[in-house]
Design a protein around this motif. Sequence first.
Motif, short mmCIF file in Angstrom:
data_model
loop_
_atom_site.label_atom_id
_atom_site.label_comp_id
_atom_site.label_asym_id
_atom_site.label_seq_id
_atom_site.Cartn_x
_atom_site.Cartn_y
_atom_site.Cartn_z
N VAL A 5 30.80 44.73 35.51
CA VAL A 5 29.72 44.27 36.37
C VAL A 5 28.37 44.63 35.75
CG1 VAL A 5 28.62 44.54 38.63
CG2 VAL A 5 31.11 44.41 38.46
N GLN A 6 28.27 45.82 35.20
CA GLN A 6 27.05 46.24 34.52
C GLN A 6 26.71 45.27 33.39
OE1 GLN A 6 26.69 50.49 33.49
NE2 GLN A 6 26.11 49.85 31.43
N HIS A 7 27.75 44.87 32.64
CA HIS A 7 27.56 43.90 31.56
C HIS A 7 27.08 42.56 32.09
CE1 HIS A 7 28.44 41.61 27.86
NE2 HIS A 7 28.82 40.67 28.72
N GLN A 8 27.69 42.10 33.19
CA GLN A 8 27.30 40.82 33.78
C GLN A 8 25.84 40.84 34.20
OE1 GLN A 8 29.34 38.06 34.04
NE2 GLN A 8 27.57 36.90 34.78
N VAL A 68 26.84 41.23 44.29
CA VAL A 68 26.98 42.68 44.43
C VAL A 68 28.37 43.13 44.01
CG1 VAL A 68 25.29 42.91 46.29
CG2 VAL A 68 27.70 42.48 46.85
N GLU A 69 28.45 44.32 43.43
CA GLU A 69 29.74 44.92 43.15
C GLU A 69 30.41 45.25 44.48
OE1 GLU A 69 31.42 49.08 41.27
OE2 GLU A 69 29.60 48.19 40.40
N GLU A 90 37.00 38.46 39.86
CA GLU A 90 37.49 39.72 39.30
C GLU A 90 36.66 40.14 38.10
OE1 GLU A 90 41.60 40.63 38.78
OE2 GLU A 90 42.25 39.02 40.13
N ALA A 91 36.24 41.40 38.08
CA ALA A 91 35.59 41.97 36.90
C ALA A 91 36.70 42.57 36.04
CB ALA A 91 34.59 43.05 37.32
N MET A 92 36.79 42.11 34.77
CA MET A 92 37.91 42.48 33.92
C MET A 92 37.42 43.00 32.57
SD MET A 92 40.45 39.27 34.78
CE MET A 92 41.96 40.20 34.50
N THR A 93 38.19 43.90 31.97
CA THR A 93 37.83 44.49 30.69
C THR A 93 39.07 44.61 29.79
OG1 THR A 93 35.97 45.76 31.58
CG2 THR A 93 36.94 46.57 29.54
N LEU A 230 33.39 41.32 41.87
CA LEU A 230 31.98 40.98 41.99
C LEU A 230 31.90 39.91 43.05
CD1 LEU A 230 29.07 41.29 40.93
CD2 LEU A 230 29.59 39.48 39.28
N LYS A 231 31.16 40.19 44.12
CA LYS A 231 31.13 39.27 45.26
C LYS A 231 29.77 38.60 45.38
CE LYS A 231 34.71 41.55 47.99
NZ LYS A 231 35.10 42.04 49.32
#
Length: 235
Positions: A5-8, A68-69, A90-93, A230-231
Amino acid sequence: MILAVQHQFEFWRHIGQVGGYFHQYKGFSSLSPEDATWPSKIFNLEEQHIQGLKESVTKYQLAKSLAVEENVGIEELLKVQGLTQTSSVEAMTMHMKEEPKYAGSSDIEKVRDVLGAQTFARIASEAFRYTIYEGTISPLIQSDKIQLFLGKHKGDYVSCGIVFQDSNGDSGLHMIGAKKEYRGLGLGKKMTEHLLSIALRNDSEYIHLVASKLGAPIYKKLGFQHQGNLKSYTI
């Protein structure tokens, strides 16, 4: 904050800065491209500024879409203020050191000029079903952090994707899509693997993306792991 999310949020901030439509207000950030639906967005909202958000949107004529996260407390405050959830991704890594190497594809080309930006905007608009203007895409070609790509099928450009390298050295995959009539041919996977090969050249240890419910299983098979959600809310 979840790294993906920080990256986004950093990606949004960067494209807004490159395009000249990023604005930092007290308690939140905003993208307000003139006469454009994408990437109009409010993000990086601080909890103590939720109550005055609607007034700020009216005062500064901002976008009504907020990202928002996932956070139960913050989301309850948003609902109290009359905001409605519209989507969740979905936030994915992926940790690249744990994954196999990826090779690029000769059917995928880097966008280097205005004509390529025009083609990218057209394909992305068809793939995501909302208008993306060439004027929003063209400035990104000049960024040393962003690389845009177009994929071909039988000689025609039909797919697109972006790699963004953030301040941590992590890479993110963005706007991976294909024209509707070309879906089901594995073009999205081919684009994803090509972007992963670019991330390897960036020497990125972590790769991030956000995925819809339909896309998430595909990315999980490639090695991405769910980190959170992430919504999006609308005012």
